[in-house]
Design an enzyme around this catalytic site. Structure first.
Site, PDB file in Angstrom:
ATOM      1  N   LYS A  39      -1.408  -7.552  17.278  1.00  0.00           N
ATOM      2  CA  LYS A  39      -1.128  -6.973  17.270  1.00  0.00           C
ATOM      3  C   LYS A  39      -2.130  -5.654  16.319  1.00  0.00           C
ATOM      4  O   LYS A  39      -3.053  -6.153  16.371  1.00  0.00           O
ATOM      5  CB  LYS A  39      -0.464  -7.476  14.954  1.00  0.00           C
ATOM      6  CG  LYS A  39      -1.844  -8.026  14.624  1.00  0.00           C
ATOM      7  CD  LYS A  39      -0.947  -8.727  13.100  1.00  0.00           C
ATOM      8  CE  LYS A  39      -2.360  -9.298  12.449  1.00  0.00           C
ATOM      9  NZ  LYS A  39      -2.376  -9.303  10.916  1.00  0.00           N
TER      10      LYS A  39
ATOM     11  N   ARG B 223       2.967 -13.094  -0.239  1.00  0.00           N
ATOM     12  CA  ARG B 223       3.212 -11.681   0.592  1.00  0.00           C
ATOM     13  C   ARG B 223       4.603 -12.555   1.669  1.00  0.00           C
ATOM     14  O   ARG B 223       5.500 -11.557   0.632  1.00  0.00           O
ATOM     15  CB  ARG B 223       2.217 -11.709   1.830  1.00  0.00           C
ATOM     16  CG  ARG B 223       2.356 -10.386   2.606  1.00  0.00           C
ATOM     17  CD  ARG B 223       1.372 -10.341   3.257  1.00  0.00           C
ATOM     18  NE  ARG B 223       1.167 -11.134   4.511  1.00  0.00           N
ATOM     19  CZ  ARG B 223      -0.259 -11.192   5.002  1.00  0.00           C
ATOM     20  NH1 ARG B 223      -0.983 -10.039   4.917  1.00  0.00           N
ATOM     21  NH2 ARG B 223       0.030 -11.567   6.315  1.00  0.00           N
TER      22      ARG B 223
ATOM     23  N   TYR C 184     -22.508  19.815   7.819  1.00  0.00           N
ATOM     24  CA  TYR C 184     -21.964  20.912   6.330  1.00  0.00           C
ATOM     25  C   TYR C 184     -22.323  20.134   4.927  1.00  0.00           C
ATOM     26  O   TYR C 184     -22.891  19.492   5.178  1.00  0.00           O
ATOM     27  CB  TYR C 184     -20.325  20.199   6.263  1.00  0.00           C
ATOM     28  CG  TYR C 184     -19.208  20.243   7.687  1.00  0.00           C
ATOM     29  CD1 TYR C 184     -18.723  21.704   7.807  1.00  0.00           C
ATOM     30  CD2 TYR C 184     -18.489  19.107   8.604  1.00  0.00           C
ATOM     31  CE1 TYR C 184     -18.423  22.155   8.573  1.00  0.00           C
ATOM     32  CE2 TYR C 184     -17.960  20.155   9.510  1.00  0.00           C
ATOM     33  CZ  TYR C 184     -17.690  21.168  10.175  1.00  0.00           C
ATOM     34  OH  TYR C 184     -17.278  21.825  10.153  1.00  0.00           O
TER      35      TYR C 184
ATOM     36  N   MET D  70     -15.966  15.670  12.086  1.00  0.00           N
ATOM     37  CA  MET D  70     -14.517  15.323  12.680  1.00  0.00           C
ATOM     38  C   MET D  70     -15.068  14.571  13.683  1.00  0.00           C
ATOM     39  O   MET D  70     -14.248  13.685  14.611  1.00  0.00           O
ATOM     40  CB  MET D  70     -13.527  16.173  12.317  1.00  0.00           C
ATOM     41  CG  MET D  70     -12.423  15.330  12.487  1.00  0.00           C
ATOM     42  SD  MET D  70     -10.779  16.351  13.065  1.00  0.00           S
ATOM     43  CE  MET D  70     -10.417  16.751  10.970  1.00  0.00           C
TER      44      MET D  70
HETATM   45  C1  LIG Z   1       0.662 -14.639   9.885  1.00  0.00           C
HETATM   46  C2  LIG Z   1      -0.414 -14.173  10.220  1.00  0.00           C
HETATM   47  N1  LIG Z   1      -0.755 -14.906  10.976  1.00  0.00           N
HETATM   48  C3  LIG Z   1      -2.542 -15.100  12.045  1.00  0.00           C
HETATM   49  C4  LIG Z   1      -3.046 -13.446  11.521  1.00  0.00           C
HETATM   50  C5  LIG Z   1      -4.106 -13.178  12.288  1.00  0.00           C
HETATM   51  O1  LIG Z   1      -5.649 -13.851  11.364  1.00  0.00           O
HETATM   52  P1  LIG Z   1      -6.889 -14.071  12.099  1.00  0.00           P
HETATM   53  O2  LIG Z   1      -7.132 -12.379  12.198  1.00  0.00           O
HETATM   54  O3  LIG Z   1      -7.903 -14.283  10.334  1.00  0.00           O
HETATM   55  O4  LIG Z   1      -7.084 -14.735  12.507  1.00  0.00           O
HETATM   56  C6  LIG Z   1      -2.558 -12.718  11.145  1.00  0.00           C
HETATM   57  C7  LIG Z   1      -4.150 -11.710  10.358  1.00  0.00           C
HETATM   58  O5  LIG Z   1      -3.859 -11.279   9.245  1.00  0.00           O
HETATM   59  C8  LIG Z   1      -1.019 -12.885   9.828  1.00  0.00           C
HETATM   60  O6  LIG Z   1      -1.161 -11.821   8.893  1.00  0.00           O
END
Ligand SMILES: Cc1ncc(COP(=O)(O)O)c(C=O)c1O
Length: 358
Positions: free
Chosen positions: A38, A132, A257, A304
């Protein structure tokens, strides 16, 4: 045409990334590892990362968002892509059409999925203490698995939870694990994917879990961890830039700055073409970078697109600067920013070129 012209780049070592994957795989064998990619593979570049992993035989991954899954699907037709985050009822058609795996995160979605008129691959999420995503009531989860399994349009691929705590509070961890173990033990038919551990638990707790089939490897795929009990990993991301200009400041001159760094004796200042627009945040003020194997201190406010380093006469225009990844680790930068290593790598801006070592 190339799309990066300044000499600032992220070096991403895919060979090391795969070594981390293998290390996790060896640790949990015969269970399988789901790479978590992700947020653009935690800033590393999701297409390059997945292309490499697939070339080494990986056939599954996890993302958070539907759009991340669709982006991957465009490029990888046969990849199993698990969406870990919440999706909307109105998006079930798209999830079905592109053969994505989705997570049932609450009662509402459970009802929507059971009513849906096209095939869906589902993972049922159990909330064991993170508050969550996931369904809380154990009885409801057990009943839901029966309903889902009976539905001919639904493939119940998995059941999983996410741990809120691993090593910091054993009793909270125990509470989470016991709940999940009890639920899994009560299932008449066990889905093929039963997963709990992410990086922090993979190397420390997973061995003791005999009812899981997979783990989700995120941050440690990228060579990082927040659990001190994790074995040494292979570094993956390094951030480089070069000295763009050198200035000799005289007493009375000031830097940047706010003119808040004003040397009292003549000093050499190197200008680097990296700044908060690249994710190198203003909080790094007064931290260090590495040039020619030595640490040099940042001075003045970070702009920046540029920042300033106090150097000596040995430093020349064009010298390579390692912002992090060698003497200065991602963890040190994270400490400096009062955050965790996840945030440092994930927030590296897209405008920094990624160069891949394969
Ligand atoms: C549901 C879920 N699984 C796995 C992971 C991976 O976690 P990590 O990066 O600590 O291995 C995450 C990361 O936030 C997550 O939200």
């Amino acid at each position: 045409m190339k799309n990066s012209f300044r000499k600032t780049w992220l070096e991403i070592n895919l060979v090391n990334l795969y070594k981390n994957y293998e290390l996790a795989l060896k640790t949990v064998a015969p269970k399988k590892v789901i790479p978590v990619v992700k947020a653009n593979a935690y800033g590393h570049g999701v297409l390059a990362v997945m292309e490499y992993l697939i070339s080494r035989g990986v056939d599954v991954c996890a993302v958070s968002l539907l759009e991340e899954a669709l982006h991957l699907r465009k490029h990888f037709k046969d990849l199993k892509i698990i969406i870990l985050g919440a999706v909307l009822k109105e998006d079930l058609a798209v999830i079905s059409k592109y053969n994505l795996d989705m997570t049932i995160n609450d009662e509402e979605m459970l009802k929507a999925v059971l009513k849906f008129d096209r095939p869906l691959n589902c993972h049922l999420k159990v909330d064991t203490g993170m508050a969550r995503y996931g369904i809380i009531e154990s009885d409801r989860i057990i009943k839901a698995t029966t309903e889902l399994t009976k539905n001919p349009l639904i493939d119940l691929v998995g059941i999983y939870t996410h741990l809120a705590i691993v090593d910091e509070n054993e009793s909270y961890l125990d509470k989470q694990l016991k709940k999940m173990e009890k639920i899994v033990a009560s299932l008449k038919e066990k889905p093929p994917y039963i997963h709990i551990s992410s990086s922090s638990a993979i190397f420390t707790k997973e061995k003791a879990l005999d009812y899981t089939t997979h783990v989700r490897l995120g941050i440690s795929l990228y060579g990082l961890s927040i659990n001190p009990k994790t074995p040494p990993l292979y570094p993956v991301m390094k951030l480089f830039t070069t000295v763009t200009q050198i200035r000799l400041l005289k007493p009375g001159d000031c830097v940047g700055y706010g003119a808040d760094y004003c040397p009292v004796k003549p000093e050499f200042i190197a200008v680097l073409q990296i700044g908060y627009g690249d994710g190198f945040l203003r909080r790094n003020k007064n931290s260090f970078v590495e040039i020619n194997n030595k640490r040099y201190q940042l001075v003045g406010k970070i702009c920046m697109d540029a920042c300033f380093v106090l150097v000596d006469e040995t430093i020349k225009t064009g010298d390579i600067v390692t912002v992090f990844g060698n003497l200065i680790t991602v963890d040190e930068v994270a400490d400096y920013n009062e955050t965790i290593n996840y945030e440092i790598v994930t927030t590296m801006s897209l405008r920094i070129e990624r160069r891949y070592l394969k």
